[in-house]
Design a protein around this motif. Structure first.
Motif, mmCIF file in Angstrom:
data_model
loop_
_atom_site.group_PDB
_atom_site.id
_atom_site.type_symbol
_atom_site.label_atom_id
_atom_site.label_comp_id
_atom_site.label_asym_id
_atom_site.label_seq_id
_atom_site.Cartn_x
_atom_site.Cartn_y
_atom_site.Cartn_z
ATOM 1 N N HIS A 108 0.819 -1.215 0.000
ATOM 2 C CA HIS A 108 0.000 0.000 0.000
ATOM 3 C C HIS A 108 0.854 1.266 0.000
ATOM 4 N N LEU A 109 2.147 1.094 -0.161
ATOM 5 C CA LEU A 109 3.125 2.188 -0.179
ATOM 6 C C LEU A 109 3.287 2.854 1.183
ATOM 7 N N ASN A 110 2.906 2.166 2.249
ATOM 8 C CA ASN A 110 3.250 2.629 3.585
ATOM 9 C C ASN A 110 4.636 2.117 3.964
ATOM 10 N N THR A 111 5.360 2.920 4.729
ATOM 11 C CA THR A 111 6.694 2.541 5.184
ATOM 12 C C THR A 111 6.562 1.587 6.367
ATOM 13 N N GLN A 112 7.209 0.408 6.268
ATOM 14 C CA GLN A 112 7.123 -0.606 7.312
ATOM 15 C C GLN A 112 8.514 -1.131 7.661
ATOM 16 N N LEU A 113 8.626 -1.669 8.870
ATOM 17 C CA LEU A 113 9.842 -2.367 9.276
ATOM 18 C C LEU A 113 9.763 -3.829 8.869
ATOM 19 N N PHE A 114 10.918 -4.370 8.451
ATOM 20 C CA PHE A 114 11.025 -5.766 8.037
ATOM 21 C C PHE A 114 12.226 -6.405 8.733
ATOM 22 N N ILE A 115 12.146 -7.703 8.930
ATOM 23 C CA ILE A 115 13.252 -8.519 9.432
ATOM 24 C C ILE A 115 13.518 -9.631 8.424
ATOM 25 N N ALA A 116 14.787 -9.866 8.121
ATOM 26 C CA ALA A 116 15.167 -10.969 7.231
ATOM 27 C C ALA A 116 16.110 -11.913 7.972
ATOM 28 N N ARG A 117 15.879 -13.233 7.783
ATOM 29 C CA ARG A 117 16.754 -14.260 8.344
ATOM 30 C C ARG A 117 16.796 -15.433 7.362
ATOM 31 N N TYR A 118 17.965 -16.048 7.253
ATOM 32 C CA TYR A 118 18.141 -17.155 6.322
ATOM 33 C C TYR A 118 17.618 -18.445 6.950
ATOM 34 N N GLU A 119 16.634 -19.044 6.308
ATOM 35 C CA GLU A 119 16.026 -20.267 6.824
ATOM 36 C C GLU A 119 15.707 -21.222 5.676
ATOM 37 N N ASN A 120 16.053 -22.499 5.855
ATOM 38 C CA ASN A 120 15.702 -23.550 4.887
ATOM 39 C C ASN A 120 16.120 -23.191 3.462
ATOM 40 N N GLY A 121 17.334 -22.651 3.343
ATOM 41 C CA GLY A 121 17.899 -22.398 2.023
ATOM 42 C C GLY A 121 17.455 -21.122 1.348
ATOM 43 N N LYS A 122 16.779 -20.217 2.071
ATOM 44 C CA LYS A 122 16.377 -18.956 1.448
ATOM 45 C C LYS A 122 16.222 -17.887 2.528
ATOM 46 N N TRP A 123 16.225 -16.628 2.108
ATOM 47 C CA TRP A 123 16.022 -15.521 3.025
ATOM 48 C C TRP A 123 14.526 -15.356 3.271
ATOM 49 N N LEU A 124 14.115 -15.493 4.520
ATOM 50 C CA LEU A 124 12.737 -15.271 4.924
ATOM 51 C C LEU A 124 12.597 -13.821 5.358
ATOM 52 N N LYS A 125 11.713 -13.073 4.694
ATOM 53 C CA LYS A 125 11.487 -11.664 5.008
ATOM 54 C C LYS A 125 10.116 -11.502 5.658
ATOM 55 N N LYS A 126 10.070 -10.841 6.796
ATOM 56 C CA LYS A 126 8.810 -10.648 7.498
ATOM 57 C C LYS A 126 8.560 -9.178 7.770
ATOM 58 N N GLN A 127 7.364 -8.723 7.427
ATOM 59 C CA GLN A 127 6.919 -7.394 7.822
ATOM 60 C C GLN A 127 6.511 -7.447 9.285
ATOM 61 N N VAL A 128 7.070 -6.543 10.117
ATOM 62 C CA VAL A 128 6.828 -6.619 11.554
ATOM 63 C C VAL A 128 6.095 -5.402 12.113
ATOM 64 N N THR A 129 5.694 -4.470 11.254
ATOM 65 C CA THR A 129 4.840 -3.362 11.669
ATOM 66 C C THR A 129 3.658 -3.278 10.721
ATOM 67 N N ASN A 130 2.653 -2.548 11.142
ATOM 68 C CA ASN A 130 1.476 -2.292 10.313
ATOM 69 C C ASN A 130 1.110 -0.828 10.461
ATOM 70 N N TRP A 131 2.034 0.031 10.051
ATOM 71 C CA TRP A 131 1.903 1.463 10.253
ATOM 72 C C TRP A 131 1.118 2.133 9.125
ATOM 73 N N ASP A 132 0.423 3.184 9.482
ATOM 74 C CA ASP A 132 -0.169 4.093 8.506
ATOM 75 C C ASP A 132 0.788 5.281 8.391
ATOM 76 N N PHE A 133 1.889 5.063 7.715
ATOM 77 C CA PHE A 133 3.001 6.017 7.699
ATOM 78 C C PHE A 133 3.719 5.872 6.361
#
Length: 448
Positions: A298-323
């Motif tokens: 939605h083009l809102n700015t969010q924080l993400f965390i990435a960690r390598y798991e099971n042979g690939k980088w897992l990226k997770k959105q960890v905020t749900n900001w209206d920003f």
């Protein structure tokens, strides 16, 4: 809302209906405060602090914008000063760095933004008055230097690295210092990362990890416009010479954008990646964590965390900001959002800290196993709250701090520098009446 109020407010954000974690925080106490000098407050630029046993060294720009080195014994507040023959303009890129080698010689580099080398070295150990301008290190690729860094390498190697070239067109050079021979040499025979004249990389690291590797992340940028950052990437090395991807597969130097095995998140230009907004940390098991921000669908700015798991980088959105933060253009940008390194907590969780101009500061709490958000809490500092309180009555001032790059003789103590400035202004001089110089202070902190 002004920044003074921001420093007093912590916004607790509920993430995905997660509970808020309540805790009590124990700060170190301030044991000593020493004034050092008046410094420019009309623009921000980084200073350096290095404790060496019972001596301390501070490199900064004084109120007349002279590059200066001050020193003292840690048992008193009596400073000795040496003004160097160099002045800064208005460029917030032009920070100063200082390091002491194994023989006690002082090295100072600074005031660089695509500029020829500005380097001083003491002729006598721990003697700031013997600091002398040295015209070259190795003598080549020293005409367009930016982002100087001193760091400790493998087996105690004294490393210096920097970008040669400009934004959107540069590459990373590594030198090594032989303190016995008093000579610099190339540590790498070719650049570590090279944009090949079409782009450049902005890095966080190399950072030593708990696994005896040096870890490094970066974004690529196509032009001087910061909106053209893209493609978050990662590499690691045990010796800073031989590099590999997260799977342990060797990559050849120089690293270029064609090495797709190093990609973590291939967000394109204009996707909300910001080069100061990428931070490398480690989870409770010692695995690499990468914290960053970008736009969501939605083009809102969010924080993400990435960690390598099971042979690939897992990226997770960890905020749900209206920003939504739109950044673009050249020069030093006033950041509406900054992030800290993800850090492991004793309870097995991970804290990911952030600072938003519109909403204050906080930390996202993540499950250390799944990286799912489990709550939030006020931002945790390494120092008392009062150090973030603005004392100037000039509008829009903010606090600047530099932590110690050296080591105190007392492991229970640590030091930081503090001063106040206006925010970045695209490296241009401000018009009108400017604030009076700020007092640069050093604080000694310790657990009670």
């Amino acid at each position: 809302m002004n920044r003074t109020i921001h420093t007093k407010i912590f916004l607790l954000i509920l993430l995905f209906s997660c509970p808020v974690f309540v805790f009590s925080q124990e700060y170190p106490i301030i044991q000593e405060v020493c004034d050092i000098s008046y410094v420019p407050s009309s623009f921000p630029v980084g200073f350096a602090l290095c404790t060496h046993g019972n001596q301390q060294f501070v490199a900064y720009y004084d109120s007349a914008k002279n590059m200066t080195v001050a020193s003292r014994k840690t048992d008193n507040c009596i400073w000795d000063y040496q003004i160097l023959d160099n002045k800064i303009g208005w460029d917030s890129h032009n920070y100063v760095v200082l390091k002491i080698d194994s023989e006690g010689y002082i090295h100072v580099v600074g005031n660089l933004h695509a500029s020829p080398l500005i380097y001083y070295r003491s002729l006598k150990p721990l003697d700031i008055h013997s600091l002398t301008r040295i015209p070259k290190m190795v003598g080549t690729e020293e005409d367009r230097m930016t982002y100087p860094v001193f760091m400790n390498g493998p087996d105690g190697a004294f490393i210096f690295h920097y970008r040669h070239g400009g934004s959107g067109n540069g590459y990373e050079i590594y030198n090594v210092w032989d303190a016995k021979k008093q000579v610099w040499e190339r540590y790498l025979n070719e650049p570590l990362i090279d944009g090949k004249g079409k782009r450049n990389a902005y890095m966080d690291g190399p950072v030593p990890g708990p696994d005896n590797y040096y870890h490094m992340i970066w974004v690529w940028r196509e032009t001087p416009d910061c909106a053209t950052n893209h493609t978050l990437s990662y590499a690691r090395s045990k010796d800073l010479s031989n590099w590999e991807n997260i799977a342990g597969e060797k990559v050849t130097l120089p690293i270029t954008i064609e090495e797709s095995s190093l990609y973590v998140d291939d967000t394109p230009p204009g996707g909300g990646l910001f080069n100061p907004g990428i931070k490398l940390g480690f989870d409770p098991s010692g695995k690499v964590l990468i914290g960053y921000h970008k736009y969501d669908q939605h083009l809102n700015t969010q924080l993400f965390i990435a960690r390598y798991e099971n042979g690939k980088w897992l990226k997770k959105q960890v905020t749900n900001w209206d920003f939504h933060w739109v950044f673009q253009g050249n020069g030093s940008v006033f950041s509406q959002l900054s992030v800290d390194r993800p850090k492991s907590l004793p309870n097995g969780q991970v804290a990911f800290g952030y600072h938003r101009v519109d909403a204050g500061s906080g930390e996202i709490l993540l499950d250390g196993r799944t990286m799912d958000p489990v709550g939030s809490r006020p931002y945790t500092r390494r120092y008392p709250d009062e150090l973030d309180m603005i004392t100037s009555d000039y509008p829009e001032m903010s606090v600047r701090k530099t932590f110690d790059s050296g080591r105190s003789s007392n492991n229970k103590e640590f030091y930081l520098l503090r001063w106040e400035t206006l925010p970045a202004n695209r490296d241009a001089r401000r018009n009108g009446t400017l604030p009076h110089p700020s007092i640069l202070k050093i604080y000694k902190l310790a657990k009670d």
